[in-house]
Design a protein around this motif. Structure first.
Motif, mmCIF file in Angstrom:
data_model
loop_
_atom_site.group_PDB
_atom_site.id
_atom_site.type_symbol
_atom_site.label_atom_id
_atom_site.label_comp_id
_atom_site.label_asym_id
_atom_site.label_seq_id
_atom_site.Cartn_x
_atom_site.Cartn_y
_atom_site.Cartn_z
ATOM 1 N N MET A 33 14.977 -3.297 -8.980
ATOM 2 C CA MET A 33 13.633 -3.880 -8.892
ATOM 3 C C MET A 33 13.309 -4.222 -7.442
ATOM 4 S SD MET A 33 11.838 -4.225 -11.647
ATOM 5 C CE MET A 33 11.926 -4.473 -13.385
ATOM 6 N N LEU A 34 14.270 -4.786 -6.747
ATOM 7 C CA LEU A 34 14.050 -5.125 -5.341
ATOM 8 C C LEU A 34 13.808 -3.863 -4.522
ATOM 9 C CD1 LEU A 34 13.843 -7.249 -3.155
ATOM 10 C CD2 LEU A 34 16.335 -7.133 -2.910
ATOM 11 N N ALA A 35 14.536 -2.807 -4.820
ATOM 12 C CA ALA A 35 14.325 -1.536 -4.122
ATOM 13 C C ALA A 35 12.919 -1.006 -4.407
ATOM 14 C CB ALA A 35 15.387 -0.518 -4.539
ATOM 15 N N ARG A 36 12.472 -1.077 -5.655
ATOM 16 C CA ARG A 36 11.112 -0.625 -6.006
ATOM 17 C C ARG A 36 10.065 -1.483 -5.315
ATOM 18 N NH1 ARG A 36 9.083 -0.012 -11.496
ATOM 19 N NH2 ARG A 36 7.540 1.174 -10.345
ATOM 20 N N PHE A 37 10.305 -2.786 -5.287
ATOM 21 C CA PHE A 37 9.382 -3.707 -4.621
ATOM 22 C C PHE A 37 9.251 -3.346 -3.144
ATOM 23 C CE2 PHE A 37 8.217 -7.687 -2.550
ATOM 24 C CZ PHE A 37 7.211 -8.177 -3.378
ATOM 25 N N THR A 38 10.399 -3.120 -2.510
ATOM 26 C CA THR A 38 10.422 -2.760 -1.095
ATOM 27 C C THR A 38 9.699 -1.434 -0.866
ATOM 28 O OG1 THR A 38 12.494 -3.949 -0.844
ATOM 29 C CG2 THR A 38 11.954 -2.355 0.870
ATOM 30 N N GLU A 39 9.904 -0.487 -1.746
ATOM 31 C CA GLU A 39 9.227 0.808 -1.655
ATOM 32 C C GLU A 39 7.709 0.620 -1.727
ATOM 33 O OE1 GLU A 39 8.837 4.941 -4.273
ATOM 34 O OE2 GLU A 39 10.368 3.464 -4.792
ATOM 35 N N GLU A 40 7.245 -0.215 -2.663
ATOM 36 C CA GLU A 40 5.807 -0.457 -2.806
ATOM 37 C C GLU A 40 5.232 -1.196 -1.603
ATOM 38 O OE1 GLU A 40 3.937 1.020 -4.836
ATOM 39 O OE2 GLU A 40 5.424 1.738 -6.269
ATOM 40 N N VAL A 41 5.981 -2.128 -1.031
ATOM 41 C CA VAL A 41 5.528 -2.821 0.180
ATOM 42 C C VAL A 41 5.368 -1.799 1.306
ATOM 43 C CG1 VAL A 41 6.166 -4.484 1.986
ATOM 44 C CG2 VAL A 41 6.411 -5.099 -0.425
ATOM 45 N N GLY A 42 6.286 -0.854 1.401
ATOM 46 C CA GLY A 42 6.188 0.197 2.413
ATOM 47 C C GLY A 42 4.950 1.059 2.216
ATOM 48 N N LEU A 44 2.185 0.111 0.753
ATOM 49 C CA LEU A 44 1.055 -0.741 1.121
ATOM 50 C C LEU A 44 0.911 -0.783 2.644
ATOM 51 C CD1 LEU A 44 -1.191 -2.788 0.512
ATOM 52 C CD2 LEU A 44 0.598 -4.559 0.423
ATOM 53 N N ALA A 45 2.022 -0.931 3.340
ATOM 54 C CA ALA A 45 1.996 -0.969 4.805
ATOM 55 C C ALA A 45 1.431 0.333 5.367
ATOM 56 C CB ALA A 45 3.405 -1.216 5.354
ATOM 57 N N ARG A 46 1.796 1.432 4.764
ATOM 58 C CA ARG A 46 1.301 2.730 5.220
ATOM 59 C C ARG A 46 -0.218 2.808 5.078
ATOM 60 N NH1 ARG A 46 3.804 7.426 6.194
ATOM 61 N NH2 ARG A 46 2.622 9.340 5.953
ATOM 62 N N GLU A 47 -0.742 2.352 3.941
ATOM 63 C CA GLU A 47 -2.187 2.382 3.735
ATOM 64 C C GLU A 47 -2.914 1.438 4.690
ATOM 65 O OE1 GLU A 47 -4.063 4.513 1.936
ATOM 66 O OE2 GLU A 47 -2.123 5.477 1.671
ATOM 67 N N HIS A 50 -3.105 3.086 7.956
ATOM 68 C CA HIS A 50 -4.111 4.152 7.992
ATOM 69 C C HIS A 50 -5.518 3.591 8.160
ATOM 70 C CE1 HIS A 50 -1.326 7.323 7.312
ATOM 71 N NE2 HIS A 50 -1.091 7.053 6.046
ATOM 72 N N TYR A 51 -5.804 2.495 7.484
ATOM 73 C CA TYR A 51 -7.155 1.924 7.527
ATOM 74 C C TYR A 51 -7.406 1.068 8.759
ATOM 75 C CZ TYR A 51 -8.270 3.469 2.817
ATOM 76 O OH TYR A 51 -8.541 4.239 1.721
ATOM 77 N N TYR A 52 -6.399 0.302 9.185
ATOM 78 C CA TYR A 52 -6.609 -0.679 10.247
ATOM 79 C C TYR A 52 -5.758 -0.447 11.488
ATOM 80 C CZ TYR A 52 -8.923 -3.110 6.462
ATOM 81 O OH TYR A 52 -9.754 -3.437 5.424
ATOM 82 N N GLY A 53 -4.814 0.446 11.395
ATOM 83 C CA GLY A 53 -3.909 0.681 12.517
ATOM 84 C C GLY A 53 -4.290 1.903 13.317
ATOM 85 N N GLU A 54 -3.360 2.326 14.111
ATOM 86 C CA GLU A 54 -3.590 3.453 15.014
ATOM 87 C C GLU A 54 -3.089 4.776 14.447
ATOM 88 O OE1 GLU A 54 -2.260 0.352 16.235
ATOM 89 O OE2 GLU A 54 -4.359 -0.067 16.690
ATOM 90 N N LYS A 55 -2.632 4.780 13.211
ATOM 91 C CA LYS A 55 -2.055 5.993 12.632
ATOM 92 C C LYS A 55 -2.978 6.567 11.564
ATOM 93 C CE LYS A 55 2.086 7.731 10.428
ATOM 94 N NZ LYS A 55 3.301 7.400 9.735
ATOM 95 N N PRO A 56 -3.801 7.542 11.921
ATOM 96 C CA PRO A 56 -4.699 8.123 10.921
ATOM 97 C C PRO A 56 -3.921 8.907 9.869
ATOM 98 C CG PRO A 56 -4.851 9.333 12.978
ATOM 99 C CD PRO A 56 -3.939 8.167 13.229
ATOM 100 N N LYS A 57 -4.509 9.000 8.713
ATOM 101 C CA LYS A 57 -3.904 9.743 7.604
ATOM 102 C C LYS A 57 -3.963 11.243 7.909
ATOM 103 C CE LYS A 57 -4.448 8.026 3.625
ATOM 104 N NZ LYS A 57 -3.996 7.670 2.317
ATOM 105 N N LYS A 58 -2.894 11.960 7.583
ATOM 106 C CA LYS A 58 -2.873 13.411 7.738
ATOM 107 C C LYS A 58 -3.763 14.029 6.671
ATOM 108 C CE LYS A 58 1.975 13.395 9.096
ATOM 109 N NZ LYS A 58 3.311 13.779 8.631
ATOM 110 N N ASP A 68 -5.121 0.233 -4.646
ATOM 111 C CA ASP A 68 -4.142 0.934 -5.484
ATOM 112 C C ASP A 68 -2.737 0.435 -5.201
ATOM 113 O OD1 ASP A 68 -6.152 2.525 -6.607
ATOM 114 O OD2 ASP A 68 -5.777 4.203 -5.231
ATOM 115 N N GLU A 69 -2.418 0.312 -3.931
ATOM 116 C CA GLU A 69 -1.060 -0.101 -3.553
ATOM 117 C C GLU A 69 -0.797 -1.560 -3.925
ATOM 118 O OE1 GLU A 69 1.123 2.021 -3.029
ATOM 119 O OE2 GLU A 69 -0.179 3.720 -2.582
ATOM 120 N N LEU A 70 -1.803 -2.419 -3.789
ATOM 121 C CA LEU A 70 -1.635 -3.808 -4.229
ATOM 122 C C LEU A 70 -1.424 -3.862 -5.746
ATOM 123 C CD1 LEU A 70 -4.236 -5.736 -2.057
ATOM 124 C CD2 LEU A 70 -1.746 -6.056 -2.055
#
Length: 118
Positions: A33-42, A44-47, A50-58, A68-70
């Motif tokens: 469960m902790l691994a899944r939680f960590t995966e989902e946080v990652g 969310l961080a990616r999204e 993409h929206y607010y950071g300097e890394k545009p989506k490919k 969706d991620e939340l």
């Protein structure tokens, strides 16, 4: 399927439990469960990046949203809580009471409109 249904935390936990309980495998172990939680946080961080950071989506990346991620993170949180027989409403109340006490003077409070007009 998108529903406009509003849920309280007990109903949310019951809906997750009804879904998970139909499968022989049941809930994952706390470590999984902790691994899944960590995966989902990652994810969310990616999204957020993409929206607010300097890394545009490919152009090849699938379309996801922060909402969706939340939602995915909330599902995993409720699953994790259910697997450990934790009432999320009680856990939330404990956390908020702690935060409201500990952090009540940490930041600058907004002033009331009345104070601005005086």
């Amino acid at each position: 399927m998108v529903s406009n249904q509003k849920y309280n935390t007990k109903e949310m936990q019951n809906r997750v439990d009804n879904f998970i309980s139909q499968f022989e495998e049941g809930y994952f172990s706390p470590l999984s469960m902790l691994a899944r939680f960590t995966e989902e946080v990652g994810e969310l961080a990616r999204e957020v990046n993409h929206y607010y950071g300097e890394k545009p989506k490919k152009s090849t990346e699938k379309e996801n949203t922060i909402e969706d991620e939340l939602g995915d993170l909330l599902f995993v949180t409720l699953s994790f809580a259910n697997s450990l027989d934790i009432d999320v409403a009680e856990a939330f109340d404990k956390a908020m009471t702690k935060i409201e006490t500990r952090d009540k003077n940490r930041w600058t409070k907004k002033t009331d409109e009345v104070e601005h007009n005086e």
